[in-house]
Design an enzyme around this catalytic site. Structure first.
Site, PDB file in Angstrom:
ATOM      1  N   MET A 237     -36.858  68.802 -32.303  1.00  0.00           N
ATOM      2  CA  MET A 237     -37.935  69.281 -31.243  1.00  0.00           C
ATOM      3  C   MET A 237     -37.975  70.981 -32.103  1.00  0.00           C
ATOM      4  O   MET A 237     -38.221  72.057 -31.174  1.00  0.00           O
ATOM      5  CB  MET A 237     -37.408  70.391 -30.334  1.00  0.00           C
ATOM      6  CG  MET A 237     -37.263  68.679 -29.487  1.00  0.00           C
ATOM      7  SD  MET A 237     -36.124  69.006 -27.106  1.00  0.00           S
ATOM      8  CE  MET A 237     -34.414  68.896 -27.714  1.00  0.00           C
TER       9      MET A 237
ATOM     10  N   ASP B 132     -38.827  56.446 -21.835  1.00  0.00           N
ATOM     11  CA  ASP B 132     -39.604  57.689 -21.969  1.00  0.00           C
ATOM     12  C   ASP B 132     -40.161  57.182 -23.076  1.00  0.00           C
ATOM     13  O   ASP B 132     -39.968  56.531 -23.553  1.00  0.00           O
ATOM     14  CB  ASP B 132     -38.296  58.507 -22.720  1.00  0.00           C
ATOM     15  CG  ASP B 132     -37.178  59.306 -21.732  1.00  0.00           C
ATOM     16  OD1 ASP B 132     -37.667  59.093 -20.560  1.00  0.00           O
ATOM     17  OD2 ASP B 132     -36.607  59.733 -22.313  1.00  0.00           O
TER      18      ASP B 132
ATOM     19  N   LYS C 135     -42.107  62.222 -20.663  1.00  0.00           N
ATOM     20  CA  LYS C 135     -42.207  63.448 -20.098  1.00  0.00           C
ATOM     21  C   LYS C 135     -43.680  63.850 -20.131  1.00  0.00           C
ATOM     22  O   LYS C 135     -43.737  64.439 -19.570  1.00  0.00           O
ATOM     23  CB  LYS C 135     -41.371  64.253 -20.541  1.00  0.00           C
ATOM     24  CG  LYS C 135     -39.847  64.559 -20.614  1.00  0.00           C
ATOM     25  CD  LYS C 135     -39.527  64.651 -19.030  1.00  0.00           C
ATOM     26  CE  LYS C 135     -38.516  64.665 -18.857  1.00  0.00           C
ATOM     27  NZ  LYS C 135     -36.935  64.052 -19.839  1.00  0.00           N
TER      28      LYS C 135
END
Ligand code: SAH
Length: 277
Positions: A179, A39, A61
């Site tokens: 996040m 990632d 992502k």
């Protein structure tokens, strides 16, 4: 029929960023893998430490501005394993904390691919820890909740119960938000609306354990402006609760590691929690 043995997929946590905070097992698997799918959150130092004869496939992502769809990642893991490869699926922090490790495990199981989970140090615990904020403390916090701050708290079907989380903070528990940079104003407002005191201490730790780590502290009422003035960006962990005050007591002797010693000083933006009300 192929006689090839299906390889194993290792769902590996890379830790919060500092390559020294990777497990010995993660190190061994990275050194011996055929292919590593990683990632974008995995620290550069970790990726750079992978031997040159190991194939490295970034599936972040947002690698190159593009999202690799989860279905495609799932598919590539299965195909690599079926080709007999030893596969490392490397994720920042721990592979099962807000990292879709659970979904990948389910997919692998559905396709009869053997896999192993190799836990990593999650930023949810590492980030407060290196900032001198113990997520639990005998005198301050007996409960710890780790949540995603990515959801819209005003959404009717929000998966988060802000009343329950507010109760937890009110009772002296610690709330760790991952996040949560983009929605910091919404999340702090949701806690306030649910009755959490305005002077509840809050800290944000940006790029924890990396050389440019920064920490800002304030209160539920002040942290939005403080984070804004400091230009705090993802990845950052937000900590809400009395334990944030411990940083003040220990800060004097904190920061002997290389990362802390070289960190840019964020002093103008750091508000001591006791001076801020
Ligand atoms: N699996 C990861 C979390 C992935 S969700 C883990 O266990 O740590 C992504 C969020 O993790 C980021 O938005 C941020 O909140 C947090 N994060 C990951 N690495 C971080 C770091 N080095 N410093 C601060 N926050 C980090």
């Amino acid at each position: 029929m192929s006689t090839m043995t299906t390889g194993t997929v290792y769902l590996v946590g890379a830790g919060p960023g500092d390559p020294e905070l990777m497990t010995v097992k993660a190190r061994r698997l990275l050194d011996s893998a055929d292919v590593v799918f990683h990632d974008s959150l995995v620290g550069d130092g970790v990726v750079d430490s992978i031997p040159h004869d190991v194939r490295v496939e970034p599936v972040g992502k947002r690698a190159g501005g593009e999202r690799t769809p989860q279905a495609e990642i799932n598919d590539r893991l299965v195909r690599a394993a079926r080709a007999g490869r030893e596969v490392v699926r490397l994720k920042g922090g721990d592979p099962t904390i807000f990292a879709r490790g659970g979904e990948e495990a389910e997919h692998l199981a559905r396709h009869d691919v053997p896999f192993e989970v190799v836990p990593g140090i999650t930023s949810a615990v590492a980030a407060p820890g290196v900032a001198g904020i113990p997520p639990t403390h005998r005198d301050h916090a007996s409960t710890l909740a780790v949540v995603t701050g990515h959801e819209d708290p005003t959404k009717a079907d929000s998966a988060l119960d802000w009343d329950a989380l507010s109760g937890l903070v009110d009772a002296g528990g610690t709330l760790v938000i991952l996040m949560g940079v983009g929605r910091l104003p919404d999340n702090t407002a949701a806690l306030r609306a649910a009755g959490v005191a305005a002077d509840t201490p809050v800290a944000m730790i940006e790029r924890a354990t990396l050389p440019d780590e920064r920490v800002v502290t304030g209160t539920l009422d002040t942290i939005v402006d403080i984070a804004d003035a400091a230009g705090i960006e993802p990845p950052a962990v937000t900590v809400v609760g009395d334990v944030v005050g411990v940083r003040e007591t220990v800060a004097r002797c904190l920061g002997s590691s290389d990362a802390m010693a070289e960190a840019p000083v964020a002093t103008p933006h750091v508000v001591g929690v006791t001076d801020s009300d």
